[in-house]
Enzyme design. Structure first.
Site, mmCIF file in Angstrom:
data_model
loop_
_atom_site.group_PDB
_atom_site.id
_atom_site.type_symbol
_atom_site.label_atom_id
_atom_site.label_comp_id
_atom_site.label_asym_id
_atom_site.label_seq_id
_atom_site.Cartn_x
_atom_site.Cartn_y
_atom_site.Cartn_z
ATOM 1 C CB CYS A 130 3.093 6.289 -1.888
ATOM 2 S SG CYS A 130 4.833 6.524 -1.443
ATOM 3 C CG HIS A 280 2.972 3.154 -4.343
ATOM 4 N ND1 HIS A 280 3.802 4.000 -5.050
ATOM 5 C CD2 HIS A 280 3.566 2.962 -3.134
ATOM 6 C CE1 HIS A 280 4.842 4.310 -4.305
ATOM 7 N NE2 HIS A 280 4.728 3.689 -3.136
ATOM 8 C CG ASN A 310 8.365 4.176 -3.378
ATOM 9 O OD1 ASN A 310 7.697 5.038 -3.925
ATOM 10 N ND2 ASN A 310 8.086 3.730 -2.161
#
Length: 354
Positions: A130, A280, A310
């Site tokens: 990520c 993020h 996500n």
């Protein structure tokens, strides 16, 4: 002769030092299949209220049918090139930030092929989960400032749905698939749009978020020389994502404000100089917690987590693209961006759009 050598060397150094880079185009792509929290409630013990209250997520997109991650990445990259008014043949480098390539040896060259780049520009993958997109941005700036590259495509693309245990309500509710891209372009130092950055990793904390190789039984029969055979080796496969949510939350709300503060200090800027906070998109509680610690108002935080979940390395460029195309983010505005995730890795960059 030495004077001539050093004169040429100094000129080269001056050219490199005076070179800057800026973000001039963005694009994104998501799969067609949308899975809502109610859809997930039909396969695991959960509910829309339970998921949204704990994560802020309501929907996510999942690859299906003939869709591919390579296709999404190429579509996002093409949109970024179109916004920047740059032809594929003018691209010098393609960085695919992903932890889920569709080829063991990397997916970036296939994006080069899909875009039709005839000059065979270098294309390779950046693997940092990520945090990948932030690392890709910094890598692009280094190639431009130190290597003379002019147009670098940085693509964040992941399909973590392929590595999710769809019976585990603690993880399957979180992840979605997507791709986002930006074109980073060389410019004079006066136009430089990357003001400061800060990058870290902590391998000791890998245990909190990982997807390792599955270990299988090997052949322990003895050979004629008395040694264990164990050959041929078993085919490798990766486990589903395993995460300690509590530890990851503590990690994120601690290190993300720190890394942003470090990047601001390197840039010679203050919190008040930030127009937008772009993190993020992992969990709304994390985003809110970081914004609170940095004293950034909610109306200056970019988020689209509710719609996509996500999406790992794709989350920052995906949110940026939507914010730019909707008119929220305007040319010349300053963005504090930060990624964090498996590895563990984390990092931030202070940049200007356009």
């Amino acid at each position: 002769m030495l004077d001539t050598y050093w004169s040429k060397y100094d000129n080269r150094v001056n050219r490199l030092v005076s070179k800057g880079c800026k973000l001039v185009g963005c694009g994104s792509a998501v799969p067609h299949l949308q899975i809502s929290n109610d859809d997930l409630a039909r396969i695991v013990d959960t509910s829309d209220e339970w998921i949204s209250a704990r994560t802020g997520i309501r929907n996510r997109r999942i690859l299906s049918g003939n869709e591919s991650l390579t296709g999404l990445a190429a579509e996002a990259a093409q949109k970024a090139l179109e916004m920047a008014d740059v032809e594929p043949d003018d691209v010098d480098l393609i960085l695919l930030c992903t932890s889920t390539p569709e080829d063991l040896f990397g997916g970036a060259p296939q994006i080069q092929k899909a875009l039709g780049c005839k000059g065979n520009p270098l294309a390779f993958d950046v693997t940092a989960a990520c945090s990948g997109f932030v690392l890709g941005l910094i890598s692009a700036s280094c190639y431009i400032r130190g290597g003379g590259y002019k147009n670098v495509l940085v693509i964040g693309a992941d399909s973590l749905s392929r590595y999710v245990d769809w019976t585990d309500r603690g993880t399957c509710i979180l992840f979605g698939d997507a791709a986002g891209a930006v074109l980073v372009q060389a410019c004079d130092s006066e136009e430089d749009g990357l003001f400061g950055f800060d990058l870290h990793s902590d391998g000791d904390s890998n245990r909190h978020l990982h997807a390792g190789i599955n270990k299988k039984e090997t052949n322990h029969e003895l050979g004629t020389n008395g040694s264990a055979l164990g050959f041929p080796p078993n085919h490798s496969s990766f486990s589903c994502i395993k995460m300690n949510g509590t530890e990851v939350f503590r990690f994120a709300v601690s290190v993300v404000p720190q890394t942003i503060e470090a990047s601001l200090a390197k840039a010679g800027l203050d919190r008040s100089d930030i127009d937008w906070l772009l993190l993020h998109q992992a969990n709304q509680r994390i985003i809110d917690g970081v914004a609170t610690r940095l004293e950034v108002p909610k109306d200056r935080v970019i988020t689209n987590l509710a719609n996509y979940g996500n999406t790992s390395a794709a989350s920052i460029p995906l949110a940026l693209d939507e914010a730019v195309r909707s008119g929220k983010v305007k040319q010349g505005q300053t963005i504090a961006a930060a990624g964090f995730g498996a590895g563990l890795t984390w990092g931030s960059a202070i940049l200007r759009w356009g």
